[in-house]
Design a protein around this motif. Structure first.
Motif, mmCIF file in Angstrom:
data_model
loop_
_atom_site.group_PDB
_atom_site.id
_atom_site.type_symbol
_atom_site.label_atom_id
_atom_site.label_comp_id
_atom_site.label_asym_id
_atom_site.label_seq_id
_atom_site.Cartn_x
_atom_site.Cartn_y
_atom_site.Cartn_z
ATOM 1 N N PHE A 32 0.825 -1.198 0.000
ATOM 2 C CA PHE A 32 0.000 0.000 0.000
ATOM 3 C C PHE A 32 0.864 1.253 0.000
ATOM 4 O O PHE A 32 0.553 2.230 -0.703
ATOM 5 C CB PHE A 32 -0.923 -0.018 1.218
ATOM 6 C CG PHE A 32 -1.987 1.038 1.171
ATOM 7 C CD1 PHE A 32 -3.040 0.957 0.268
ATOM 8 C CD2 PHE A 32 -1.919 2.138 2.014
ATOM 9 C CE1 PHE A 32 -4.007 1.943 0.214
ATOM 10 C CE2 PHE A 32 -2.881 3.127 1.961
ATOM 11 C CZ PHE A 32 -3.937 3.027 1.068
ATOM 12 N N LYS A 35 2.190 1.753 -3.390
ATOM 13 C CA LYS A 35 1.130 2.263 -4.261
ATOM 14 C C LYS A 35 0.878 3.751 -4.007
ATOM 15 O O LYS A 35 0.705 4.532 -4.939
ATOM 16 C CB LYS A 35 -0.144 1.443 -4.033
ATOM 17 C CG LYS A 35 -1.264 1.771 -5.006
ATOM 18 C CD LYS A 35 -2.485 0.909 -4.739
ATOM 19 C CE LYS A 35 -2.212 -0.551 -5.059
ATOM 20 N NZ LYS A 35 -3.448 -1.375 -4.944
ATOM 21 N N ILE A 36 0.886 4.111 -2.712
ATOM 22 C CA ILE A 36 0.684 5.523 -2.353
ATOM 23 C C ILE A 36 1.809 6.380 -2.912
ATOM 24 O O ILE A 36 1.579 7.464 -3.480
ATOM 25 C CB ILE A 36 0.602 5.694 -0.820
ATOM 26 C CG1 ILE A 36 -0.724 5.126 -0.301
ATOM 27 C CG2 ILE A 36 0.708 7.159 -0.434
ATOM 28 C CD1 ILE A 36 -1.932 5.950 -0.667
ATOM 29 N N ALA A 39 1.455 6.686 -6.634
ATOM 30 C CA ALA A 39 0.323 7.560 -6.943
ATOM 31 C C ALA A 39 0.682 9.018 -6.683
ATOM 32 O O ALA A 39 0.328 9.904 -7.476
ATOM 33 C CB ALA A 39 -0.896 7.154 -6.119
ATOM 34 N N ILE A 94 -4.886 4.510 -6.097
ATOM 35 C CA ILE A 94 -4.865 4.065 -4.693
ATOM 36 C C ILE A 94 -6.046 3.164 -4.369
ATOM 37 O O ILE A 94 -6.271 2.822 -3.205
ATOM 38 C CB ILE A 94 -4.848 5.263 -3.724
ATOM 39 C CG1 ILE A 94 -6.121 6.114 -3.880
ATOM 40 C CG2 ILE A 94 -3.605 6.112 -3.928
ATOM 41 C CD1 ILE A 94 -6.210 7.240 -2.860
#
Length: 289
Positions: A32, A35-36, A39, A94
């Motif tokens: 995560f 991914k954050i 992004a 996200i």
């Protein structure tokens, strides 16, 4: 007793299970967070690209000398639209369901549109006026029963200053869908005037006097040439249509000046300007008694 129970609980705990769940949490956190970060990087890049595009659009409009109000509006709309797209891209990266987000935005836009139908019509009219430019600031127009000079073209309204210095706010929806006359959009205009003379006056002499008055005014253009016509046989006068051409900026000055100069020239030449008269005949009747 408590120590014994605690010992039994610890013996029943499976260390492998705890380690498995901990590894899962760590993997999710890493995934995560990655991914954050990706992004956020994409968001930063798209924001930089949006700024560059908006700046290029701004420079292009300045180079083409687009109307200032339309210029600011288009730059603002492009900026908001591109930033909205970048935020939607960020949300999708996200894990946010963008389909539902777009549907929500669409429903909100529809509700706002239904609530503001009149304002949106004026808004659309403002865009049409600013884009096609049937008139601009400083032009004299006749529209919606008013005549005046355009002071400012806004997104929802156009501000007109009348000749007696009143400020009129006309909705752009009415201007874009109705008829209007732009009085001074052309560089030259024809000044239409009518002069009446007596039936006893000599027509060639009248034409000569009219032509002399027009030739003496340097503001009247030589080309196109002025028309001098016998146009009407009125009830008490022979009416001449006089139509010289002037620069648009000189229209009213010439109009009023020629009327004054024509009266003085007619008086000097002995040409009469008739006016309605009524003869009253008194008939006496003798009293038979």
């Amino acid at each position: 007793m408590d120590a014994i129970e605690t010992s039994e609980v610890l013996e029943n705990i499976d260390i492998d299970v705890i380690q498995k769940h901990l590894d899962t949490v760590i993997d999710l956190a890493i995934t995560f967070s990655t991914k954050i970060l990706v992004a956020l990087l994409v968001l930063w890049i798209t924001t930089w690209v949006v700024k560059r595009i908006v700046k290029l659009v701004d420079l292009a409009m300045k180079a083409r000398k687009v109307e200032l109000t339309l210029h600011k509006f288009l730059v603002s709309i492009i900026n908001i639209g591109l930033r909205t797209i970048s935020i939607i891209i960020f949300a999708s990266m996200i894990g946010v369901e963008t389909a539902s987000l777009i549907a929500l935005l669409g429903a909100a836009g529809l509700a706002v549109g239904l609530a503001l139908q009149g304002s949106l019509a004026n808004f659309a009219g403002g865009i049409i006026i600013l884009f096609f430019r049937p008139f601009k600031s400083g032009d004299v127009i006749e529209a919606q029963g008013f005549v005046g000079t355009i002071d400012e073209i806004q997104i929802f309204n156009t501000i007109m200053i009348t000749f007696d210095n009143r400020k009129i706010f006309i909705p752009n929806g009415l201007l874009s869908n109705g008829c209007l006359v732009n009085d001074f959009s052309q560089k030259v205009r024809r000044v239409d005037m009518k002069f009446g003379v007596s039936y006893s006056d000599h027509i060639p002499k009248v034409k000569e006097v009219i032509k002399a008055v027009l030739d003496a005014d340097k503001r009247i253009l030589k080309q196109p040439h002025a028309d001098i016509w016998v146009a009407e046989h009125g009830a008490s006068s022979v009416n001449f249509f006089v139509r010289p051409w002037v620069k648009s900026d000189d229209y009213w000055d010439v109009y009023f000046a020629i009327h004054e100069e024509m009266k003085m020239a007619f008086d000097k030449a002995g040409i009469s300007i008739p006016f309605p008269q009524r003869d009253v005949h008194m008939i006496s009747v003798e009293n038979p008694g």
